[in-house]
Design a protein around this motif. Sequence first.
Motif, short mmCIF file in Angstrom:
data_model
loop_
_atom_site.label_atom_id
_atom_site.label_comp_id
_atom_site.label_asym_id
_atom_site.label_seq_id
_atom_site.Cartn_x
_atom_site.Cartn_y
_atom_site.Cartn_z
N LEU A 220 -31.07 44.48 -17.74
CA LEU A 220 -30.24 43.91 -16.48
C LEU A 220 -29.12 45.06 -16.50
N TYR A 221 -28.63 45.46 -17.56
CA TYR A 221 -27.51 46.61 -17.43
C TYR A 221 -28.04 47.81 -16.79
N THR A 222 -29.21 48.31 -17.32
CA THR A 222 -30.07 49.46 -16.60
C THR A 222 -30.09 49.35 -15.00
N VAL A 223 -30.48 48.08 -14.66
CA VAL A 223 -30.87 48.05 -13.49
C VAL A 223 -29.45 47.99 -12.72
N VAL A 224 -28.40 47.61 -13.17
CA VAL A 224 -27.17 47.65 -12.58
C VAL A 224 -26.56 49.03 -12.51
#
Length: 351
Positions: A220-224
């Motif tokens: 999730l952090y990488t997508v953000v």
Amino acid sequence: MMSDIPDWLKTDYDMEDEKAAAAAQEGGTSPHTVSTSQDDLENAAGGTTADGEENSSRKYGGFCKALLREWKVVLLALVILIGMNIPVVRWAFYPFVIFATWIHEMCHGFAGLFAGYDLQKLEVFVDTSGLATLGIDDDERWAFVASAGYQGTPVVGFLLLIFRRTKRGPRLGLWILGLLMLVSVALWIRNLFGIISVLIIGFFLLLCGWKLPSAWMRALYTVVAVTTSMNAIASVRALYGPTQTINGEDAISDAHAMAEMINGTSSWMWATIWLLLGILFTFLGIVFAIPGPNEQPNFRCCGMCVDCGLFYLCNATREKKDEQDQVTGEKESGIEVAGNMEMSDRRNVSE
């Protein structure tokens, strides 16, 4: 449990953790005793100064190797790039687009505060557009504020991307972003949709940073991070178009505003600069990612980060906790062994 997480979400140090845990079960050792020394990092990052050719080859050839190693992030960036420029598909990324709009307007707002203006309000609309309202005069500082949206978001995305492989960076990053969203609602966001959407996303990021397993949370952090760094790339039509739609009304784009304020420039020039900045900072964030505790850097540039111990600093919290857990475990084992020996001695005396 790590075994419940799909393999495509796992990173290299997730695999290392599984191997270390398996080895610990077989050999009776601690699963977190695997470590990488400073010399190992230096050698893996480009060799010693005596190996000049190998060091140079590693330095410049590392870009391709880093991109190959980070193929999941590169693929994600391509999917976002294509998907967000297709109107129908773009709605599948709706929460991330709203988040990117919030980051964009926050960059305008903070640039205005830095320039000495009064940030009156921020608005985020249902059509994914946004507006930052500042009490300003028409002077040279306004150009700095107008360009901050597309110049600031790649920088923020880059900072998010370089910490994605560290042990604590993604979780801490989600907490910081969530708290900033809640603070922005309290101080600046003044339209109903903006308040509701930013509150929901802010609480969601805080909850994910608190409860999600490591691999899912990092995904999730990488997508953000990628969505943020590619803010300009992901909206090419709005970037190059003569106008943009803000809450259903036509308004001048940031590129055209810059062209009007700075003589001798064109909107296409500014749009192209921001587009290249988005590509550059996305590339740098992928390639220069700080390694995790059991990882090695992709390559060594100047060696300053390794020499100053910055890689260890980014993972120090986890390493200290592992050492404390190991010491605590050894103490508990020693107490248990001593207790068993004492009980055995008592039995022998009684017999």
